[in-house]
Design a protein around this motif. Structure first.
Motif, PDB file in Angstrom:
ATOM      1  N   GLN A 489     -14.835  -3.946  13.290  1.00 40.38           N
ATOM      2  CA  GLN A 489     -15.584  -2.953  12.533  1.00 40.38           C
ATOM      3  C   GLN A 489     -14.731  -2.352  11.425  1.00 40.38           C
ATOM      4  OE1 GLN A 489     -17.033  -0.155  15.397  1.00 40.38           O
ATOM      5  NE2 GLN A 489     -18.792  -1.418  15.948  1.00 40.38           N
ATOM      6  N   LEU A 490     -13.389  -2.295  11.682  1.00 48.29           N
ATOM      7  CA  LEU A 490     -12.506  -1.721  10.678  1.00 48.29           C
ATOM      8  C   LEU A 490     -12.193  -2.753   9.604  1.00 48.29           C
ATOM      9  CD1 LEU A 490     -10.022  -0.102  13.202  1.00 48.29           C
ATOM     10  CD2 LEU A 490     -11.986   0.979  12.147  1.00 48.29           C
ATOM     11  N   GLY A 491     -11.826  -3.976  10.040  1.00 44.97           N
ATOM     12  CA  GLY A 491     -11.399  -4.992   9.104  1.00 44.97           C
ATOM     13  C   GLY A 491     -12.501  -5.441   8.176  1.00 44.97           C
ATOM     14  N   ALA A 492     -13.746  -5.306   8.570  1.00 44.93           N
ATOM     15  CA  ALA A 492     -14.849  -5.757   7.721  1.00 44.93           C
ATOM     16  C   ALA A 492     -15.143  -4.771   6.604  1.00 44.93           C
ATOM     17  CB  ALA A 492     -16.103  -5.960   8.568  1.00 44.93           C
ATOM     18  N   ARG A 493     -14.623  -3.565   6.711  1.00 45.11           N
ATOM     19  CA  ARG A 493     -14.877  -2.565   5.677  1.00 45.11           C
ATOM     20  C   ARG A 493     -13.965  -2.796   4.496  1.00 45.11           C
ATOM     21  NH1 ARG A 493     -14.386   3.052   8.695  1.00 45.11           N
ATOM     22  NH2 ARG A 493     -14.684   3.781   6.567  1.00 45.11           N
ATOM     23  N   GLU A 494     -14.502  -2.647   3.296  1.00 47.33           N
ATOM     24  CA  GLU A 494     -13.688  -2.889   2.114  1.00 47.33           C
ATOM     25  C   GLU A 494     -12.670  -1.778   1.891  1.00 47.33           C
ATOM     26  OE1 GLU A 494     -15.310  -4.140  -1.486  1.00 47.33           O
ATOM     27  OE2 GLU A 494     -15.945  -6.041  -0.644  1.00 47.33           O
ATOM     28  N   ARG A 495     -12.915  -0.617   2.445  1.00 49.53           N
ATOM     29  CA  ARG A 495     -11.961   0.473   2.251  1.00 49.53           C
ATOM     30  C   ARG A 495     -11.874   1.271   3.534  1.00 49.53           C
ATOM     31  NH1 ARG A 495     -12.355   5.804  -0.005  1.00 49.53           N
ATOM     32  NH2 ARG A 495     -10.341   6.497  -0.848  1.00 49.53           N
ATOM     33  N   VAL A 496     -10.673   1.304   4.132  1.00 50.30           N
ATOM     34  CA  VAL A 496     -10.437   2.053   5.360  1.00 50.30           C
ATOM     35  C   VAL A 496      -9.860   3.404   4.978  1.00 50.30           C
ATOM     36  CG1 VAL A 496      -9.298   2.066   7.596  1.00 50.30           C
ATOM     37  CG2 VAL A 496      -9.979  -0.107   6.563  1.00 50.30           C
ATOM     38  N   ALA A 497     -10.597   4.478   5.287  1.00 49.07           N
ATOM     39  CA  ALA A 497     -10.169   5.803   4.854  1.00 49.07           C
ATOM     40  C   ALA A 497     -10.547   6.842   5.896  1.00 49.07           C
ATOM     41  CB  ALA A 497     -10.797   6.162   3.507  1.00 49.07           C
ATOM     42  N   ALA A 498      -9.819   7.949   5.874  1.00 49.23           N
ATOM     43  CA  ALA A 498     -10.115   9.099   6.731  1.00 49.23           C
ATOM     44  C   ALA A 498      -9.689  10.349   5.975  1.00 49.23           C
ATOM     45  CB  ALA A 498      -9.374   8.992   8.070  1.00 49.23           C
ATOM     46  N   GLY A 499     -10.649  11.172   5.613  1.00 48.72           N
ATOM     47  CA  GLY A 499     -10.331  12.370   4.843  1.00 48.72           C
ATOM     48  C   GLY A 499      -9.726  12.007   3.504  1.00 48.72           C
ATOM     49  N   ARG A 500      -8.589  12.619   3.217  1.00 44.75           N
ATOM     50  CA  ARG A 500      -7.909  12.353   1.943  1.00 44.75           C
ATOM     51  C   ARG A 500      -6.935  11.178   2.046  1.00 44.75           C
ATOM     52  NH1 ARG A 500      -7.659  18.004   2.539  1.00 44.75           N
ATOM     53  NH2 ARG A 500      -8.882  19.191   1.020  1.00 44.75           N
ATOM     54  N   LEU A 501      -6.939  10.498   3.178  1.00 44.28           N
ATOM     55  CA  LEU A 501      -6.038   9.365   3.386  1.00 44.28           C
ATOM     56  C   LEU A 501      -6.813   8.063   3.275  1.00 44.28           C
ATOM     57  CD1 LEU A 501      -4.019  10.618   6.506  1.00 44.28           C
ATOM     58  CD2 LEU A 501      -3.635  11.148   4.086  1.00 44.28           C
ATOM     59  N   ALA A 502      -6.270   7.122   2.518  1.00 44.51           N
ATOM     60  CA  ALA A 502      -6.804   5.763   2.455  1.00 44.51           C
ATOM     61  C   ALA A 502      -5.723   4.820   2.964  1.00 44.51           C
ATOM     62  CB  ALA A 502      -7.208   5.397   1.034  1.00 44.51           C
ATOM     63  N   PHE A 503      -6.094   3.895   3.838  1.00 47.04           N
ATOM     64  CA  PHE A 503      -5.117   3.013   4.467  1.00 47.04           C
ATOM     65  C   PHE A 503      -5.149   1.649   3.799  1.00 47.04           C
ATOM     66  CE2 PHE A 503      -6.159   6.239   7.587  1.00 47.04           C
ATOM     67  CZ  PHE A 503      -4.900   6.667   7.978  1.00 47.04           C
ATOM     68  N   ALA A 504      -3.967   1.139   3.472  1.00 53.81           N
ATOM     69  CA  ALA A 504      -3.877  -0.114   2.737  1.00 53.81           C
ATOM     70  C   ALA A 504      -2.658  -0.890   3.212  1.00 53.81           C
ATOM     71  CB  ALA A 504      -3.755   0.165   1.233  1.00 53.81           C
ATOM     72  N   HIS A 505      -2.868  -1.937   3.959  1.00 57.06           N
ATOM     73  CA  HIS A 505      -1.782  -2.809   4.402  1.00 57.06           C
ATOM     74  C   HIS A 505      -2.420  -4.074   4.965  1.00 57.06           C
ATOM     75  CE1 HIS A 505       1.806  -4.221   6.576  1.00 57.06           C
ATOM     76  NE2 HIS A 505       2.489  -3.454   5.749  1.00 57.06           N
ATOM     77  N   SER A 506      -1.691  -5.182   4.901  1.00 57.21           N
ATOM     78  CA  SER A 506      -2.232  -6.426   5.464  1.00 57.21           C
ATOM     79  C   SER A 506      -2.467  -6.312   6.962  1.00 57.21           C
ATOM     80  CB  SER A 506      -1.282  -7.590   5.174  1.00 57.21           C
ATOM     81  OG  SER A 506      -0.015  -7.374   5.770  1.00 57.21           O
ATOM     82  N   ASP A 507      -1.807  -5.355   7.632  1.00 56.65           N
ATOM     83  CA  ASP A 507      -2.047  -5.152   9.069  1.00 56.65           C
ATOM     84  C   ASP A 507      -3.529  -4.958   9.377  1.00 56.65           C
ATOM     85  OD1 ASP A 507       0.630  -5.349   9.529  1.00 56.65           O
ATOM     86  OD2 ASP A 507       0.909  -3.280  10.211  1.00 56.65           O
ATOM     87  N   TRP A 508      -4.267  -4.346   8.461  1.00 59.20           N
ATOM     88  CA  TRP A 508      -5.686  -4.093   8.709  1.00 59.20           C
ATOM     89  C   TRP A 508      -6.500  -5.384   8.726  1.00 59.20           C
ATOM     90  CZ3 TRP A 508      -7.192   0.544  10.415  1.00 59.20           C
ATOM     91  CH2 TRP A 508      -6.307   1.603  10.236  1.00 59.20           C
ATOM     92  N   SER A 509      -5.899  -6.473   8.274  1.00 65.73           N
ATOM     93  CA  SER A 509      -6.536  -7.781   8.368  1.00 65.73           C
ATOM     94  C   SER A 509      -6.093  -8.536   9.616  1.00 65.73           C
ATOM     95  CB  SER A 509      -6.199  -8.625   7.133  1.00 65.73           C
ATOM     96  OG  SER A 509      -6.730  -8.044   5.966  1.00 65.73           O
ATOM     97  N   GLY A 510      -5.060  -8.047  10.290  1.00 68.86           N
ATOM     98  CA  GLY A 510      -4.599  -8.680  11.513  1.00 68.86           C
ATOM     99  C   GLY A 510      -3.557  -9.760  11.305  1.00 68.86           C
ATOM    100  N   TYR A 511      -3.203 -10.052  10.075  1.00 68.91           N
ATOM    101  CA  TYR A 511      -2.132 -11.005   9.795  1.00 68.91           C
ATOM    102  C   TYR A 511      -1.634 -10.741   8.387  1.00 68.91           C
ATOM    103  CZ  TYR A 511      -5.202 -13.938   6.874  1.00 68.91           C
ATOM    104  OH  TYR A 511      -6.029 -14.419   5.884  1.00 68.91           O
ATOM    105  N   SER A 512      -0.497 -11.362   8.024  1.00 71.09           N
ATOM    106  CA  SER A 512       0.219 -10.947   6.817  1.00 71.09           C
ATOM    107  C   SER A 512       0.318 -12.076   5.811  1.00 71.09           C
ATOM    108  CB  SER A 512       1.636 -10.476   7.192  1.00 71.09           C
ATOM    109  OG  SER A 512       2.385 -10.160   6.044  1.00 71.09           O
ATOM    110  N   ILE A 513      -0.473 -11.995   4.743  1.00 69.18           N
ATOM    111  CA  ILE A 513      -0.286 -12.847   3.576  1.00 69.18           C
ATOM    112  C   ILE A 513      -0.510 -12.001   2.331  1.00 69.18           C
ATOM    113  CG2 ILE A 513      -0.928 -14.989   4.754  1.00 69.18           C
ATOM    114  CD1 ILE A 513      -3.644 -14.840   3.335  1.00 69.18           C
ATOM    115  N   PHE A 514      -0.045 -12.504   1.192  1.00 71.41           N
ATOM    116  CA  PHE A 514      -0.101 -11.752  -0.056  1.00 71.41           C
ATOM    117  C   PHE A 514      -1.526 -11.322  -0.386  1.00 71.41           C
ATOM    118  CE2 PHE A 514      -0.435 -11.175  -4.597  1.00 71.41           C
ATOM    119  CZ  PHE A 514       0.743 -10.554  -4.962  1.00 71.41           C
TER     120      PHE A 514
END
Length: 531
Positions: A489-514
């Protein structure tokens, strides 16, 4: 770098290989990452005391890896120049940084970028901006200088070099049959479900979640894929992209490796489309340096983010400046948290449930990159010609890439080989990879490298002058069974955010590529700018 110590030592491992005295001294040591900074951050040593000063800016980007650099670019595209990017290490780029050994550029981490598909349009736009692709007669063309030159890859197998990485020389018909059947199975799955890079462009369909629920090795057993050569190659592929083996990653991850691009190619499948690869002598450091250079003094290297708080009046971000040994508080309208999940969960005060939940289900693979300077070219064994990517069958490492392969000057000369050694759980390594990475002296890794690469290159120890080793304790997320479902449910969202915080890292996809990191960083910043 601080605490960068290069130790001169005899090449004892090389002497053991040849049964004679080591021919010369090989210098070397650890470089690239200051592991003590990470430990100080983990232990909370930099959180004590009041901030020495307070500064204000509109946006704080916490973390200077690919996601953080992409966020900075997106802010500038939106006309927002009032921001700072805080980065723990002395240079930005995360595990996509480059360096030099003996004056020759080489990667310190990720070393290539596959030509992105249409769903990774943010990355396509970056490449267009950097002059690497242009439209000619209605078709996109990529700059030839940056596409990997031929020959691209080869495998040392049964005493000789062969083209490609799939073992084919001397294998039986039963092996070839399994290659073809696996290719057909991947192709069928590609047409049944959507495998997408970035993953946020595809909803987790029931088939994908079913594949995610089981280990790749178990799925291969169920499907009757028992051939040891096929399984070696599939295990190599998983260790290459995820840092862990087929028993530790999900079937979704194992199939995604092929299905999200151009499939799996069995021998004789000459009509199949092949992946084109962009690469540079310094690897993906070529990209991250161009993302970092325009930032100027907005990039605060050597600043460890120790606290992020979403308060009534705005966001507070505390950072420890390792140069001045002082703590600075930044007050901002919002913060883009471009940190690995395990760090974000520690430094965000009262972390939102989405972050706590995601961080609890994510594990990481440690990783080692060793750059070996050679004073002259290596002699070669029979078979396929020297390639950019050179892999040795059945070894713990993933082989090496040659930093001079992209050089336009064909004159033989000194070069740097970059040896990659994943240490996540696999058939080669247990669960203690991070401890081994940090506890072993650099000379032990030197000896491992010389022993492995001397199999095809007995003259390597005599030509090596320096070995510089970069260690990543948490190099990449491991897409373990069930992770896609946990992040669904989290990874399918184009923007993961909570309040004034927006989260951005390949971790949110579950694996690490550019592509995953860049897209999430771009969307985190662009979404906030639009809001």
């Amino acid at each position: 770098m601080k605490r960068r110590e290069f130790l001169a030592a005899t090449a004892a491992g090389a002497a053991a290989l040849g049964g004679c005295e080591a021919p010369h001294v090989i210098e070397g040591g650890f470089t690239g990452i200051d592991v003590e900074r990470g430990h100080a951050l983990r232990d909370g040593a930099w959180r004590a005391g009041a901030p020495a000063g307070v500064r204000r800016t509109r946006v704080v980007i916490a973390g200077g890896g690919v996601a953080g650099l992409a966020a900075a670019r997106a802010l500038r595209l939106a006309g927002i120049e009032d921001f700072v990017l805080l980065e723990l290490e002395d240079t930005a780029g995360g595990n996509s940084r480059g360096g030099q050994v003996g004056g020759i550029a080489c990667p310190l981490g990720a070393h290539y970028l596959p030509v992105p598909g249409d769903e990774a349009h943010e990355v396509q736009e970056l490449l267009e901006e950097l002059g690497m692709r242009r439209r000619v007669a209605g078709r996109w063309e990529y700059e030839e200088r940056h596409l990997c030159h031929s020959p691209q890859e080869r495998l040392f197998f049964q005493g000789t070099w062969q083209d490609g990485l799939l073992p084919v020389r001397g294998v039986g018909e039963a092996t070839l049959t399994q290659y073809r059947r696996f290719s057909q199975r991947v192709e069928a799955l590609r047409h049944t479900a959507r495998f997408s890079i970035p993953v946020l462009r595809a909803q987790p369909a029931p088939l994908l979640l079913a594949l995610d629920a089981v280990p790749f090795g178990v799925w291969l057993d169920r499907e009757g894929f028992t051939d040891p050569h096929l399984r070696w190659y599939l295990d190599y592929s998983c260790r290459d992209d995820y840092g862990a083996g087929i028993a530790q990653v999900s079937a979704w991850a194992g199939i995604h490796y092929f299905a999200s691009r151009h499939g799996f190619h069995a021998p004789g499948d000459d009509g199949a489309e092949r992946d084109a690869v962009l690469t540079w002598p310094e690897g993906n450091g070529w990209l991250t340096r161009r993302l970092a250079d325009p930032l100027g003094d907005r990039l605060k290297a050597g600043h460890a983010v120790v606290r992020i708080a979403d308060t009534r009046s705005g966001v507070e971000v505390d950072a420890f400046d390792v140069a001045t040994r002082s703590r600075v508080r930044w007050q901002a309208e919002r913060c883009i948290v471009a940190l690995p999940m395990f760090i974000a969960a520690r430094v965000v005060e009262n972390p939102p449930e989405l972050l706590r939940h995601a961080a609890a289900h994510l594990g990481y693979a440690p990783w080692l990159v060793a750059n070996v300077h050679l004073r002259a070219p290596l002699a070669d064994r029979p078979g396929a010609a020297p390639s950019w990517d050179n892999v040795i069958y059945g070894t713990r490492g993933l082989g090496y890439v040659d930093a001079r392969h992209q050089a336009l000057d064909p004159t033989p000369g000194a070069t740097v080989l970059s040896w990659y050694r994943p240490l996540g759980p696999s058939a080669y390594d247990g669960p203690d990879g991070r401890r081994r990475l940090l506890d072993r002296p650099w000379t032990a890794w030197r000896d491992d490298l010389l022993a492995e690469l001397s199999l095809p290159h007995p003259d390597l120890a005599g030509l090596a002058t320096r070995i510089e080793i970069t260690r990543y304790g948490h190099a990449m997320a491991i897409p373990a069974p069930g992770l896609l479902g946990q992040l669904g449910q989290l990874g399918a969202r184009e923007r993961v955010a909570a309040g004034r915080l927006a989260f951005a890292h390949s971790d949110w996809s579950g694996y690490s590529i550019f592509e995953e990191a860049f897209t999430r960083g771009h969307l985190a910043a662009a979404g906030g700018a639009a809001a």
